[in-house]
Design a protein around this motif. Structure first.
Motif, PDB file in Angstrom:
ATOM      1  N   SER A   1       2.830  -9.129  13.201  1.00 54.81           N
ATOM      2  CA  SER A   1       3.675  -8.240  12.665  1.00 54.81           C
ATOM      3  C   SER A   1       3.306  -7.542  11.305  1.00 54.81           C
ATOM      4  CB  SER A   1       5.169  -8.810  12.531  1.00 54.81           C
ATOM      5  OG  SER A   1       5.186  -9.869  11.714  1.00 54.81           O
ATOM      6  N   THR A   2       3.930  -6.532  10.987  1.00 55.08           N
ATOM      7  CA  THR A   2       3.730  -5.901   9.790  1.00 55.08           C
ATOM      8  C   THR A   2       5.010  -5.686   9.058  1.00 55.08           C
ATOM      9  OG1 THR A   2       1.625  -4.699  10.351  1.00 55.08           O
ATOM     10  CG2 THR A   2       2.885  -3.990   8.414  1.00 55.08           C
ATOM     11  N   ASP A   3       5.198  -6.167   7.908  1.00 56.17           N
ATOM     12  CA  ASP A   3       6.371  -6.174   7.129  1.00 56.17           C
ATOM     13  C   ASP A   3       6.865  -4.649   6.927  1.00 56.17           C
ATOM     14  OD1 ASP A   3       6.449  -8.790   7.055  1.00 56.17           O
ATOM     15  OD2 ASP A   3       5.610  -9.002   5.057  1.00 56.17           O
ATOM     16  N   HIS A   4       8.158  -4.506   7.063  1.00 59.10           N
ATOM     17  CA  HIS A   4       8.709  -3.016   6.729  1.00 59.10           C
ATOM     18  C   HIS A   4       9.588  -3.217   5.187  1.00 59.10           C
ATOM     19  CE1 HIS A   4       8.948  -2.676  11.185  1.00 59.10           C
ATOM     20  NE2 HIS A   4       7.610  -1.938  10.805  1.00 59.10           N
ATOM     21  N   THR A   5       8.545  -3.477   4.401  1.00 62.81           N
ATOM     22  CA  THR A   5       8.965  -3.740   2.926  1.00 62.81           C
ATOM     23  C   THR A   5       8.304  -2.682   2.154  1.00 62.81           C
ATOM     24  OG1 THR A   5       7.407  -5.241   2.462  1.00 62.81           O
ATOM     25  CG2 THR A   5       9.425  -6.068   3.466  1.00 62.81           C
ATOM     26  N   PHE A   6       8.933  -2.403   0.915  1.00 64.64           N
ATOM     27  CA  PHE A   6       8.466  -1.793  -0.134  1.00 64.64           C
ATOM     28  C   PHE A   6       7.152  -2.253  -0.633  1.00 64.64           C
ATOM     29  CE2 PHE A   6       8.098  -0.701  -4.612  1.00 64.64           C
ATOM     30  CZ  PHE A   6       7.797   0.626  -4.658  1.00 64.64           C
ATOM     31  N   VAL A   7       7.094  -3.325  -0.853  1.00 63.84           N
ATOM     32  CA  VAL A   7       5.826  -3.696  -1.284  1.00 63.84           C
ATOM     33  C   VAL A   7       4.467  -3.709  -0.448  1.00 63.84           C
ATOM     34  CG1 VAL A   7       6.692  -5.419  -2.965  1.00 63.84           C
ATOM     35  CG2 VAL A   7       6.473  -6.317  -0.888  1.00 63.84           C
ATOM     36  N   GLN A   8       4.837  -3.808   1.075  1.00 65.31           N
ATOM     37  CA  GLN A   8       3.906  -3.658   2.199  1.00 65.31           C
ATOM     38  C   GLN A   8       3.510  -2.384   1.949  1.00 65.31           C
ATOM     39  OE1 GLN A   8       2.503  -6.246   3.887  1.00 65.31           O
ATOM     40  NE2 GLN A   8       1.019  -4.793   4.398  1.00 65.31           N
ATOM     41  N   ARG A   9       4.242  -1.278   1.749  1.00 63.67           N
ATOM     42  CA  ARG A   9       3.737  -0.231   1.743  1.00 63.67           C
ATOM     43  C   ARG A   9       2.772   0.124   0.481  1.00 63.67           C
ATOM     44  NH1 ARG A   9       7.875   4.705   2.855  1.00 63.67           N
ATOM     45  NH2 ARG A   9       5.762   5.697   2.599  1.00 63.67           N
ATOM     46  N   LEU A  10       3.069  -0.447  -0.599  1.00 66.45           N
ATOM     47  CA  LEU A  10       2.080  -0.503  -1.983  1.00 66.45           C
ATOM     48  C   LEU A  10       0.883  -1.008  -1.514  1.00 66.45           C
ATOM     49  CD1 LEU A  10       4.521  -1.471  -4.703  1.00 66.45           C
ATOM     50  CD2 LEU A  10       3.707   0.621  -4.139  1.00 66.45           C
ATOM     51  N   VAL A  11       0.878  -2.317  -0.730  1.00 67.69           N
ATOM     52  CA  VAL A  11      -0.371  -2.789  -0.173  1.00 67.69           C
ATOM     53  C   VAL A  11      -1.305  -1.947   0.662  1.00 67.69           C
ATOM     54  CG1 VAL A  11      -1.474  -4.859   0.993  1.00 67.69           C
ATOM     55  CG2 VAL A  11       0.564  -5.011  -0.368  1.00 67.69           C
ATOM     56  N   ASP A  12      -0.484  -1.516   1.575  1.00 75.52           N
ATOM     57  CA  ASP A  12      -1.138  -0.604   2.511  1.00 75.52           C
ATOM     58  C   ASP A  12      -1.641   0.708   1.945  1.00 75.52           C
ATOM     59  OD1 ASP A  12      -0.358  -2.378   4.452  1.00 75.52           O
ATOM     60  OD2 ASP A  12       1.412  -1.033   5.159  1.00 75.52           O
ATOM     61  N   SER A  13      -1.201   1.148   0.964  1.00 76.89           N
ATOM     62  CA  SER A  13      -1.766   2.350  -0.123  1.00 76.89           C
ATOM     63  C   SER A  13      -2.759   1.927  -0.848  1.00 76.89           C
ATOM     64  CB  SER A  13      -0.636   3.052  -0.474  1.00 76.89           C
ATOM     65  OG  SER A  13       0.052   2.233  -1.540  1.00 76.89           O
ATOM     66  N   GLY A  14      -3.060   0.526  -1.093  1.00 76.65           N
ATOM     67  CA  GLY A  14      -4.007   0.078  -2.047  1.00 76.65           C
ATOM     68  C   GLY A  14      -3.600   0.167  -3.542  1.00 76.65           C
ATOM     69  N   ARG A  15      -2.316   0.271  -3.592  1.00 77.35           N
ATOM     70  CA  ARG A  15      -1.676   0.208  -4.937  1.00 77.35           C
ATOM     71  C   ARG A  15      -1.537  -1.115  -5.615  1.00 77.35           C
ATOM     72  NH1 ARG A  15       0.966   5.285  -6.052  1.00 77.35           N
ATOM     73  NH2 ARG A  15       0.988   6.560  -4.213  1.00 77.35           N
ATOM     74  N   ILE A  16      -1.277  -2.352  -4.879  1.00 78.69           N
ATOM     75  CA  ILE A  16      -1.235  -3.358  -5.406  1.00 78.69           C
ATOM     76  C   ILE A  16      -2.050  -4.563  -4.288  1.00 78.69           C
ATOM     77  CG2 ILE A  16       0.823  -3.213  -6.624  1.00 78.69           C
ATOM     78  CD1 ILE A  16       2.395  -4.545  -4.212  1.00 78.69           C
ATOM     79  N   THR A  17      -2.285  -5.637  -4.596  1.00 76.54           N
ATOM     80  CA  THR A  17      -3.018  -6.571  -3.653  1.00 76.54           C
ATOM     81  C   THR A  17      -1.838  -7.354  -3.031  1.00 76.54           C
ATOM     82  OG1 THR A  17      -3.011  -8.479  -5.381  1.00 76.54           O
ATOM     83  CG2 THR A  17      -5.005  -6.565  -5.240  1.00 76.54           C
ATOM     84  N   ALA A  18      -2.120  -8.016  -1.996  1.00 76.16           N
ATOM     85  CA  ALA A  18      -1.161  -9.027  -1.230  1.00 76.16           C
ATOM     86  C   ALA A  18      -0.729 -10.037  -2.169  1.00 76.16           C
ATOM     87  CB  ALA A  18      -1.971  -9.752  -0.066  1.00 76.16           C
ATOM     88  N   GLU A  19      -1.666 -10.349  -3.122  1.00 80.16           N
ATOM     89  CA  GLU A  19      -1.133 -11.519  -3.998  1.00 80.16           C
ATOM     90  C   GLU A  19      -0.202 -11.156  -5.111  1.00 80.16           C
ATOM     91  OE1 GLU A  19      -4.334 -10.819  -3.321  1.00 80.16           O
ATOM     92  OE2 GLU A  19      -4.723 -12.691  -2.033  1.00 80.16           O
TER      93      GLU A  19
END
Length: 410
Positions: free
Chosen positions: A131-149
């Motif tokens: 599954s893929t989280d429907h969260t704000f931070v996951q969108r940041l990860v998907d857009s390359g703005r932050i890392t998973a860590e």
């Protein structure tokens, strides 16, 4: 043809909360986790209603694609019933829940997901997040703005962009159909587990020959040992070869308690928790925001402002520290220059200003004056003293030492 070999469901209130807002269900074909939104009234009610309603999807669909469609339709209906419940019980306004579930249909699995509960698959010793989280931070990860860590410690990691509840009439639900085979182990869990136990630890605990129930208990314990403040719910499904023993459905968490509504909620046939106009245990760890580009851009800008403020504050303290270090060094150097000592220079007795030490490449002494007294003409004892240097509190003291050395030559 694969089938369900064994399953388990375990739920724990966690180390901080006083009520369990998670619900879990391990049925014959359907397995799910619903995590009530902790920052809103009625999170436990929302997950319980959804779980109890979704039990009717624990049937033989005959085809995994039909099962995926059935899950989505049932979830939209559950969402409508949540809205109806809020209309009858306004104290529950804003309640919501995540949902992650699978239906096993032979060699295939139908998946439905919304929110930040998770579905994992262990196959052949390899663990993957389905599954893929429907969260704000996951969108940041998907857009390359932050890392998973970075997402694991982000201040807005609890912001959900999609949930079931009285927020949207037709929320977008992820559905998927995947193959499954004997030996697969499926994990469905709330973020009380995934948010506090590392992927590596999940892999280690799941990749075990232990029973589904024992592994589920170990997963919950690992979350509690990590200090998880949130509710923790784990549903585990082992796939094997038929024929497989059929176990009775198991409900855990808030859905295991009866719900008591009024006439408006009668079609759901809920049993249990008596609704009151007050929330005895308010909590604020989780919250929901609408999935809109305007909001997303606004939060991005807010985070950017926070980072800029953080850089300014850190820059100020670093500059202050540098100034303090320079000031201390300056004062220390000035003090060393008030000291003198008598030593040797070019074979003669000399007076040096400072102390006989160096600070890296910086010398803390310099030649002040060189006398006419040859060190070789001094007594052996005085020669040794000159070699070791003779400290003086002031220039006058240093000259007095030189005068005494000259007098010893007579």
């Amino acid at each position: 043809m694969a089938s369900v070999k064994a399953s388990a469901a375990v739920s724990h209130v966690g180390r901080v909360r006083s009520n369990n807002q998670d619900s879990g269900y391990a049925g014959r074909r359907l397995f799910l986790v619903a995590d009530g939104m902790g920052g809103h009234a009625g999170g436990d009610v929302a997950s319980a209603i959804t779980t109890q309603y979704m039990q009717r999807a624990d049937v033989d669909f005959g085809d995994a694609r039909e099962a995926a469609v059935g899950l989505e339709e049932a979830l939209l209906e559950a969402n409508r019933r949540l809205a109806e419940t809020v209309a009858e019980h306004t104290e529950l306004t804003g309640m919501g829940t995540t949902f992650s579930g699978i239906v096993v249909e032979g060699d295939r699995v139908a998946i439905a997901h919304i929110g930040d509960s998770r579905i994992y698959l262990l196959r052949g010793g390899e663990l993957s997040q389905i599954s893929t989280d429907h969260t704000f931070v996951q969108r940041l990860v998907d857009s390359g703005r932050i890392t998973a860590e970075e997402a694991m410690v982000h201040p807005r990691r609890s912001v959900l962009m999609r949930v079931l509840g009285d927020v949207e009439s037709t929320p977008e639900i992820d559905t998927l159909v995947l193959d499954t085979r004997a030996g697969d182990r499926w994990l469905i869990c709330s973020d009380g587990l995934s948010g506090f136990v590392s992927f590596e630890t999940l892999h280690e605990l799941l990749d075990s020959e232990a029973s589904a129930k024992l592994v589920a208990d170990r997963l919950v314990k690992a979350s509690l040992d990590a200090g998880a403040p949130d509710n923790v719910t784990v549903v585990l499904v082992d796939i094997g070869e038929p024929p497989a023993p059929e176990t009775p459905p198991l409900i855990v968490g808030s859905a295991a308690a009866p719900l008591a509504f009024g006439a408006a909620a009668e079609p759901v046939k809920p049993r249990g928790i008596r609704l009151t106009p007050f929330r005895p245990h308010p909590v604020q760890e989780t919250h929901f925001e609408p999935d809109s580009e305007e909001y997303f851009d606004e939060i991005i800008e807010e985070d950017a402002r926070r980072r800029r403020r953080r850089r300014i504050v850190w820059g100020f303290w670093i500059a202050l520290l540098v100034v303090a270090i320079v000031a201390v060094f300056g004062l220390g150097y000035q003090w060393t220059q008030t000291r003198y000592y008598v030593g040797e220079s070019n074979g003669r007795v000399a007076i040096f200003q400072g102390i006989q030490q160096d600070l890296g490449p910086i010398s803390l002494h310099e030649l002040h004056e060189e006398t006419e007294v040859d060190v070789s003409e001094l007594r052996t004892y005085d020669q040794q003293r000159i070699e070791q240097t003779i400290s003086a509190d002031s220039l006058s003291d240093a000259r007095a030492i030189v005068e005494r050395l000259e007098a010893s030559l007579d």
